[in-house]
Design a protein around this motif. Structure first.
Motif, PDB file in Angstrom:
ATOM      1  N   HIS A  58      -3.063-143.685 -47.492  1.00 31.80           N
ATOM      2  CA  HIS A  58      -4.017-143.274 -46.446  1.00 31.80           C
ATOM      3  C   HIS A  58      -5.156-144.290 -46.321  1.00 31.80           C
ATOM      4  O   HIS A  58      -5.668-144.551 -45.230  1.00 31.80           O
ATOM      5  CB  HIS A  58      -4.564-141.883 -46.777  1.00 31.80           C
ATOM      6  CG  HIS A  58      -5.553-141.353 -45.765  1.00 31.80           C
ATOM      7  ND1 HIS A  58      -6.854-141.807 -45.677  1.00 31.80           N
ATOM      8  CD2 HIS A  58      -5.435-140.417 -44.800  1.00 31.80           C
ATOM      9  CE1 HIS A  58      -7.482-141.170 -44.713  1.00 31.80           C
ATOM     10  NE2 HIS A  58      -6.639-140.316 -44.157  1.00 31.80           N
TER      11      HIS A  58
ATOM     12  N   HIS B 109     -17.181-139.985 -43.757  1.00 33.81           N
ATOM     13  CA  HIS B 109     -15.891-139.287 -43.889  1.00 33.81           C
ATOM     14  C   HIS B 109     -16.103-137.772 -43.790  1.00 33.81           C
ATOM     15  O   HIS B 109     -16.680-137.159 -44.704  1.00 33.81           O
ATOM     16  CB  HIS B 109     -15.278-139.676 -45.244  1.00 33.81           C
ATOM     17  CG  HIS B 109     -13.915-139.120 -45.479  1.00 33.81           C
ATOM     18  ND1 HIS B 109     -12.963-139.787 -46.207  1.00 33.81           N
ATOM     19  CD2 HIS B 109     -13.319-137.957 -45.094  1.00 33.81           C
ATOM     20  CE1 HIS B 109     -11.851-139.071 -46.255  1.00 33.81           C
ATOM     21  NE2 HIS B 109     -12.055-137.940 -45.594  1.00 33.81           N
TER      22      HIS B 109
ATOM     23  N   ALA C 290     -13.508-130.788 -44.557  1.00 33.33           N
ATOM     24  CA  ALA C 290     -13.502-129.324 -44.477  1.00 33.33           C
ATOM     25  C   ALA C 290     -13.325-128.732 -45.876  1.00 33.33           C
ATOM     26  O   ALA C 290     -13.465-127.518 -46.047  1.00 33.33           O
ATOM     27  CB  ALA C 290     -12.374-128.863 -43.565  1.00 33.33           C
TER      28      ALA C 290
ATOM     29  N   ARG D 134      -3.989-146.345 -41.390  1.00 32.20           N
ATOM     30  CA  ARG D 134      -4.457-145.159 -40.655  1.00 32.20           C
ATOM     31  C   ARG D 134      -3.283-144.198 -40.448  1.00 32.20           C
ATOM     32  O   ARG D 134      -2.202-144.622 -40.044  1.00 32.20           O
ATOM     33  CB  ARG D 134      -5.004-145.586 -39.293  1.00 32.20           C
ATOM     34  CG  ARG D 134      -5.681-144.453 -38.549  1.00 32.20           C
ATOM     35  CD  ARG D 134      -5.954-144.813 -37.111  1.00 32.20           C
ATOM     36  NE  ARG D 134      -6.988-145.805 -36.914  1.00 32.20           N
ATOM     37  CZ  ARG D 134      -8.295-145.545 -36.956  1.00 32.20           C
ATOM     38  NH1 ARG D 134      -8.720-144.328 -37.221  1.00 32.20           N
ATOM     39  NH2 ARG D 134      -9.178-146.495 -36.744  1.00 32.20           N
TER      40      ARG D 134
ATOM     41  N   TRP E 108     -13.311-137.360 -54.836  1.00 31.14           N
ATOM     42  CA  TRP E 108     -13.679-138.737 -54.462  1.00 31.14           C
ATOM     43  C   TRP E 108     -15.079-138.786 -53.825  1.00 31.14           C
ATOM     44  O   TRP E 108     -15.765-139.811 -53.905  1.00 31.14           O
ATOM     45  CB  TRP E 108     -12.645-139.344 -53.489  1.00 31.14           C
ATOM     46  CG  TRP E 108     -12.482-138.528 -52.240  1.00 31.14           C
ATOM     47  CD1 TRP E 108     -11.546-137.573 -51.996  1.00 31.14           C
ATOM     48  CD2 TRP E 108     -13.323-138.562 -51.076  1.00 31.14           C
ATOM     49  NE1 TRP E 108     -11.741-137.006 -50.767  1.00 31.14           N
ATOM     50  CE2 TRP E 108     -12.830-137.602 -50.181  1.00 31.14           C
ATOM     51  CE3 TRP E 108     -14.441-139.317 -50.708  1.00 31.14           C
ATOM     52  CZ2 TRP E 108     -13.410-137.369 -48.938  1.00 31.14           C
ATOM     53  CZ3 TRP E 108     -15.030-139.078 -49.463  1.00 31.14           C
ATOM     54  CH2 TRP E 108     -14.508-138.122 -48.604  1.00 31.14           C
TER      55      TRP E 108
ATOM     56  N   ARG F  29      -0.874-141.376 -35.309  1.00 36.49           N
ATOM     57  CA  ARG F  29      -1.379-140.519 -34.246  1.00 36.49           C
ATOM     58  C   ARG F  29      -0.231-140.089 -33.326  1.00 36.49           C
ATOM     59  O   ARG F  29       0.803-140.753 -33.241  1.00 36.49           O
ATOM     60  CB  ARG F  29      -2.430-141.259 -33.412  1.00 36.49           C
ATOM     61  CG  ARG F  29      -3.695-141.624 -34.187  1.00 36.49           C
ATOM     62  CD  ARG F  29      -4.255-140.421 -34.909  1.00 36.49           C
ATOM     63  NE  ARG F  29      -5.682-140.528 -35.122  1.00 36.49           N
ATOM     64  CZ  ARG F  29      -6.268-140.744 -36.291  1.00 36.49           C
ATOM     65  NH1 ARG F  29      -5.539-140.882 -37.390  1.00 36.49           N
ATOM     66  NH2 ARG F  29      -7.577-140.805 -36.390  1.00 36.49           N
TER      67      ARG F  29
ATOM     68  N   LYS G  32     -11.791-143.047 -48.549  1.00 32.39           N
ATOM     69  CA  LYS G  32     -12.199-142.254 -49.716  1.00 32.39           C
ATOM     70  C   LYS G  32     -12.839-143.102 -50.816  1.00 32.39           C
ATOM     71  O   LYS G  32     -13.558-142.581 -51.658  1.00 32.39           O
ATOM     72  CB  LYS G  32     -10.976-141.558 -50.326  1.00 32.39           C
ATOM     73  CG  LYS G  32     -10.365-140.471 -49.465  1.00 32.39           C
ATOM     74  CD  LYS G  32      -9.257-139.741 -50.236  1.00 32.39           C
ATOM     75  CE  LYS G  32      -8.711-138.577 -49.445  1.00 32.39           C
ATOM     76  NZ  LYS G  32      -7.814-139.024 -48.372  1.00 32.39           N
TER      77      LYS G  32
HETATM   78  C1  LIG Z   1     -12.803-131.411 -39.544  1.00 29.94           C
HETATM   79  C2  LIG Z   1     -12.230-132.421 -40.503  1.00 29.94           C
HETATM   80  C3  LIG Z   1     -11.970-132.033 -41.807  1.00 29.94           C
HETATM   81  C4  LIG Z   1     -11.488-132.963 -42.729  1.00 29.94           C
HETATM   82  N1  LIG Z   1     -11.378-132.594 -44.046  1.00 29.94           N
HETATM   83  C5  LIG Z   1     -11.063-133.521 -44.955  1.00 29.94           C
HETATM   84  C6  LIG Z   1     -11.140-133.205 -46.335  1.00 29.94           C
HETATM   85  O1  LIG Z   1     -11.510-132.113 -46.750  1.00 29.94           O
HETATM   86  N2  LIG Z   1     -10.796-134.181 -47.222  1.00 29.94           N
HETATM   87  C7  LIG Z   1     -10.408-135.432 -46.819  1.00 29.94           C
HETATM   88  O2  LIG Z   1     -10.142-136.282 -47.672  1.00 29.94           O
HETATM   89  N3  LIG Z   1     -10.372-135.762 -45.512  1.00 29.94           N
HETATM   90  C8  LIG Z   1     -10.698-134.852 -44.576  1.00 29.94           C
HETATM   91  N4  LIG Z   1     -10.719-135.199 -43.242  1.00 29.94           N
HETATM   92  C9  LIG Z   1     -10.333-136.569 -42.820  1.00 29.94           C
HETATM   93  C10 LIG Z   1      -8.968-136.584 -42.154  1.00 29.94           C
HETATM   94  O3  LIG Z   1      -7.969-136.367 -43.112  1.00 29.94           O
HETATM   95  C11 LIG Z   1      -8.782-137.929 -41.434  1.00 29.94           C
HETATM   96  O4  LIG Z   1      -9.765-138.050 -40.434  1.00 29.94           O
HETATM   97  C12 LIG Z   1      -7.389-138.057 -40.819  1.00 29.94           C
HETATM   98  O5  LIG Z   1      -6.408-138.093 -41.824  1.00 29.94           O
HETATM   99  C13 LIG Z   1      -7.235-139.295 -39.966  1.00 29.94           C
HETATM  100  O6  LIG Z   1      -7.557-140.463 -40.703  1.00 29.94           O
HETATM  101  P1  LIG Z   1      -8.661-141.483 -40.151  1.00 29.94           P
HETATM  102  O7  LIG Z   1      -9.916-140.656 -39.905  1.00 29.94           O
HETATM  103  O8  LIG Z   1      -8.877-142.482 -41.258  1.00 29.94           O
HETATM  104  O9  LIG Z   1      -8.149-142.104 -38.897  1.00 29.94           O
HETATM  105  C14 LIG Z   1     -11.190-134.289 -42.314  1.00 29.94           C
HETATM  106  C15 LIG Z   1     -11.431-134.664 -40.986  1.00 29.94           C
HETATM  107  C16 LIG Z   1     -11.966-133.743 -40.100  1.00 29.94           C
HETATM  108  C17 LIG Z   1     -12.286-134.197 -38.694  1.00 29.94           C
END
Ligand SMILES: Cc1cc2nc3c(=O)[nH]c(=O)nc-3n(C[C@H](O)[C@H](O)[C@H](O)COP(=O)(O)O)c2cc1C
Length: 187
Positions: A164, A118, A121, A168, A69, A171, A14
């Motif tokens: 966060h 990043h 949704a 990570r 962010w 999982r 972020k």
């Molecule tokens: C479809 C989708 C929607 C997501 N929406 C948000 C969001 O609105 N805000 C956010 O901060 N992260 C969002 N994320 C990120 C996820 O929170 C993040 O990928 C997950 O926590 C795993 O962390 P990593 O990608 O760093 O491994 C989204 C990820 C995906 C795939």
């Protein structure tokens, strides 16, 4: 970067610092999405690349509060499609699957270039589509904030975001989502 390393390096960070957005970068990302597989090669994915201070600022009202962010992103990519662009085989509707695969390629290419991509949704679809001139019959699936990771994230993020950023999110174990030869209900 090796593919394995790129996949391992990818994180939904972020804390972002600016990057220069060029046509070369946009075309590079798009060319990697372009190579994704799709049902009957239908290529249902569509992208609006939002860049430039004025255009980005115009888009901010579409972001939900938790994604403030993303105002530090140098580019936001809007990912959209509609189900008629891709296979519908009985009750199986493939446009989200195929657009997701192409978008994963785009995200991994950005990672490969040392960038953060990043996915989010958290946006208001109606407001976002209005701002971006995306027709009502299209589904705005996700937006992606692009920038470079700010290693000094502790200075810029809120307390609840720092963990966060540092680690990570956990999982599932492999045995929670893979099966050998036959699905077995576990719980
Ligand atoms: C479809 C989708 C929607 C997501 N929406 C948000 C969001 O609105 N805000 C956010 O901060 N992260 C969002 N994320 C990120 C996820 O929170 C993040 O990928 C997950 O926590 C795993 O962390 P990593 O990608 O760093 O491994 C989204 C990820 C995906 C795939």
């Amino acid at each position: 970067m090796e593919l394995k390393e790129t996949i391992e390096k990818r994180r939904a960070y972020k804390a972002l610092i600016p990057i220069e957005v060029t046509d070369e970068l946009i075309n590079d990302l798009a060319k990697h999405a372009q190579l994704a597989p799709s049902c009957f090669n239908n290529q249902p994915w569509r992208y609006v690349f939002i860049h430039g201070k004025e255009n980005l600022e115009k888009f901010y009202p579409a972001l939900t509060g938790g994604n403030a962010w993303a105002q530090k992103a140098s580019m936001i990519v809007a990912v959209f499609s509609k189900q008629e662009f891709d296979c519908i085989i009985k009750d199986k509707i493939y446009f989200l699957f195929d657009t997701g695969m192409a978008t994963a390629f785009l995200i991994l290419r950005a990672t490969d270039l040392g960038l953060v991509a990043h996915p989010m949704a958290g946006f208001n679809e109606d407001i976002a589509k209005e701002i971006l001139n995306i027709p009502p019959d299209m589904k705005l699936i996700a937006i992606i904030g692009i920038g470079k990771h700010n290693e000094d994230f502790e200075d810029v993020l809120e307390e609840n975001q720092i963990e966060h950023e540092r680690n990570r999110p956990i999982r599932m174990n492999l045995n929670e989502f893979i099966y050998h030869n036959r699905y077995e209900k576990t719980s």
